[in-house]
Design a protein around this motif. Structure first.
Motif, PDB file in Angstrom:
ATOM      1  N   MET A   1      63.692 -73.528 -65.754  1.00 24.17           N
ATOM      2  CA  MET A   1      64.704 -74.449 -65.249  1.00 24.17           C
ATOM      3  C   MET A   1      65.631 -74.857 -66.395  1.00 24.17           C
ATOM      4  N   PRO A   2      66.916 -75.124 -66.110  1.00 27.52           N
ATOM      5  CA  PRO A   2      67.833 -75.563 -67.169  1.00 27.52           C
ATOM      6  C   PRO A   2      67.388 -76.905 -67.745  1.00 27.52           C
ATOM      7  N   VAL A   3      67.443 -77.041 -69.047  1.00 33.03           N
ATOM      8  CA  VAL A   3      67.036 -78.270 -69.716  1.00 33.03           C
ATOM      9  C   VAL A   3      68.160 -78.726 -70.637  1.00 33.03           C
ATOM     10  N   THR A   4      68.608 -79.964 -70.456  1.00 27.74           N
ATOM     11  CA  THR A   4      69.604 -80.563 -71.337  1.00 27.74           C
ATOM     12  C   THR A   4      69.049 -81.862 -71.869  1.00 27.74           C
ATOM     13  N   LEU A   5      68.928 -81.965 -73.177  1.00 23.15           N
ATOM     14  CA  LEU A   5      68.396 -83.181 -73.772  1.00 23.15           C
ATOM     15  C   LEU A   5      69.353 -84.347 -73.573  1.00 23.15           C
ATOM     16  N   ASP A   6      68.788 -85.536 -73.338  1.00 24.02           N
ATOM     17  CA  ASP A   6      69.597 -86.747 -73.366  1.00 24.02           C
ATOM     18  C   ASP A   6      70.241 -86.880 -74.744  1.00 24.02           C
ATOM     19  N   ALA A   7      71.343 -87.608 -74.819  1.00 24.11           N
ATOM     20  CA  ALA A   7      72.068 -87.729 -76.087  1.00 24.11           C
ATOM     21  C   ALA A   7      71.180 -88.276 -77.207  1.00 24.11           C
ATOM     22  N   ASP A   8      70.379 -89.284 -76.894  1.00 21.46           N
ATOM     23  CA  ASP A   8      69.540 -89.861 -77.946  1.00 21.46           C
ATOM     24  C   ASP A   8      68.430 -88.895 -78.358  1.00 21.46           C
ATOM     25  N   ALA A   9      67.855 -88.161 -77.383  1.00 21.45           N
ATOM     26  CA  ALA A   9      66.816 -87.180 -77.715  1.00 21.45           C
ATOM     27  C   ALA A   9      67.400 -86.045 -78.551  1.00 21.45           C
ATOM     28  N   ALA A  10      68.608 -85.618 -78.219  1.00 22.49           N
ATOM     29  CA  ALA A  10      69.261 -84.565 -78.999  1.00 22.49           C
ATOM     30  C   ALA A  10      69.524 -85.029 -80.425  1.00 22.49           C
ATOM     31  N   ALA A  11      69.913 -86.294 -80.585  1.00 26.31           N
ATOM     32  CA  ALA A  11      70.172 -86.831 -81.923  1.00 26.31           C
ATOM     33  C   ALA A  11      68.890 -86.895 -82.753  1.00 26.31           C
ATOM     34  N   VAL A  12      67.793 -87.294 -82.113  1.00 26.59           N
ATOM     35  CA  VAL A  12      66.509 -87.352 -82.828  1.00 26.59           C
ATOM     36  C   VAL A  12      66.069 -85.953 -83.229  1.00 26.59           C
ATOM     37  N   TYR A  13      66.196 -85.004 -82.322  1.00 32.04           N
ATOM     38  CA  TYR A  13      65.817 -83.621 -82.628  1.00 32.04           C
ATOM     39  C   TYR A  13      66.648 -83.075 -83.785  1.00 32.04           C
ATOM     40  N   LYS A  14      67.951 -83.348 -83.773  1.00 31.47           N
ATOM     41  CA  LYS A  14      68.820 -82.898 -84.859  1.00 31.47           C
ATOM     42  C   LYS A  14      68.408 -83.523 -86.181  1.00 31.47           C
ATOM     43  N   ALA A  15      68.058 -84.821 -86.144  1.00 34.16           N
ATOM     44  CA  ALA A  15      67.638 -85.505 -87.368  1.00 34.16           C
ATOM     45  C   ALA A  15      66.363 -84.898 -87.936  1.00 34.16           C
ATOM     46  N   PHE A  16      65.423 -84.568 -87.064  1.00 34.68           N
ATOM     47  CA  PHE A  16      64.191 -83.922 -87.522  1.00 34.68           C
ATOM     48  C   PHE A  16      64.493 -82.565 -88.152  1.00 34.68           C
ATOM     49  N   GLN A  17      65.397 -81.809 -87.539  1.00 39.70           N
ATOM     50  CA  GLN A  17      65.764 -80.504 -88.082  1.00 39.70           C
ATOM     51  C   GLN A  17      66.429 -80.632 -89.446  1.00 39.70           C
ATOM     52  N   GLU A  18      67.354 -81.568 -89.568  1.00 36.98           N
ATOM     53  CA  GLU A  18      68.083 -81.744 -90.823  1.00 36.98           C
ATOM     54  C   GLU A  18      67.189 -82.290 -91.928  1.00 36.98           C
TER      55      GLU A  18
END
Length: 317
Positions: A1-18
């Motif tokens: 199924m298509p999955v789009t992270l909420d804006a805050d979840a996407a920001a947290v994921y990006k922070a973990f990656q960086e």
């Protein structure tokens, strides 16, 4: 199924990656435990004030099981006895402890206005399957047996946990049903692991490999289980239980960007098909593990409040 992270979840994921967050499968279990605990300081919300937090020692066949009791400032009681939730922390049966989920337990005690007892079960690979299961069952039985001394109503005893802890809670409920265990009034299953076959579609979708990846799950599995045969044991995979009939009401939470999403949803449906009352809550834009990240993810606090409402309504029935 298509999955789009909420804006805050996407920001947290990006922070973990960086931040160069290391993958758990590249670490030793001890390194992973230290890293997991350190991350909680960054992601946990401010804990609510409680009336009491007490360390417990639960006797068990292998030795003492550490536990922690949380008593909120507002506690629902009848005749001096209150409902309770025995909680099992997540962490793939390899990482996590009383401290990693301390704030979560404080929040659940506060929101549900009940006593929470968090159980520090033995971890793999030092203690492989079924050590964690044995501890979870022993601890729940001890709480029921000592309910009066703890100020707990044994007819309003629930079990719950997140991820691996949700797995343990589901297995405790099954064991209590089948082995003349304590009466379990309800089960709170927060993105639970229910089937080690890992064959559901969400295990193959690249969009679900957010923080909890498929390789990390395999790393947990290989540390926890002793052989491939264990995957088919209902104590490891509660979805393999012959029937789910006669189990207590369940609250089942799942997240969209989670490899465990479909097995959690399937378990909820099987419960419902077996005649078990089920409240299932889907957070489509969140990833596995979000429930402990209330400082960064407002939806985590929404989930905690909703679980509190569910538990209060359950205990009022």
């Amino acid at each position: 199924m298509p999955v789009t992270l909420d804006a805050d979840a996407a920001a947290v994921y990006k922070a973990f990656q960086e931040a160069g967050r290391p993958a758990y499968e590249t670490l030793t279990p001890d390194e992973a435990r230290a890293y997991y605990l350190a991350a909680r300081v960054v992601t946990n919300p401010e804990p609510p004030e409680l009336a009491e937090v007490t360390q417990l020692t639960i006797p068990a066949p292998h030795g003492a099981i550490p536990a922690r009791l949380y008593r909120p400032t507002t506690l629902r009681q009848a005749g001096g006895f209150a409902p309770a939730l025995v909680f099992f922390h997540g962490g793939g049966w390899v990482i996590g402890d009383l401290d990693s989920h301390d704030v979560v337990c404080r929040m659940l005690a506060h929101e549900a206005e009940l006593i929470v007892i968090s159980v520090d079960y033995r971890l793999a690979p030092e203690h492989k399957f079924p050590a964690a299961i044995d501890d979870a069952i022993s601890a729940t039985q001890w709480v029921a047996d000592n309910a009066a001394a703890l100020g707990i109503d044994p007819t309003q005893l629930c079990v719950g946990g997140d991820s691996a802890g949700g797995n343990l809670a589901a297995v405790v409920a099954l064991s209590a049903r089948d082995a003349d265990g304590p009466t379990i009034a309800g089960q709170v299953l927060i993105y639970p692991a229910t089937d080690f076959a890992m064959s559901h579609p969400s295990h193959r979708e690249p969009e679900t490999s957010v923080l909890l990846t498929h390789s990390v799950i395999r790393w947990f599995r290989d540390h926890y289980l002793t052989s491939a045969a264990d995957e088919h044991d209902w104590r490891a995979s509660p979805a393999r239980a012959e029937t789910l009939a006669g189990l207590p009401p369940a609250y089942v939470l799942t997240a969209g960007a989670d490899p465990l999403r479909d097995e959690g949803n399937d378990y909820a449906q099987r419960l419902r098909d077996a005649g078990v009352p089920v409240t299932d809550r889907f957070f489509p834009g969140q990833f596995h593990g979000f429930f402990t990240m209330g400082k960064l993810l407002p939806q985590a606090n929404v989930a905690a409040a909703e679980i509190g409402v569910w538990l209060r309504a359950l205990n009022a029935e």
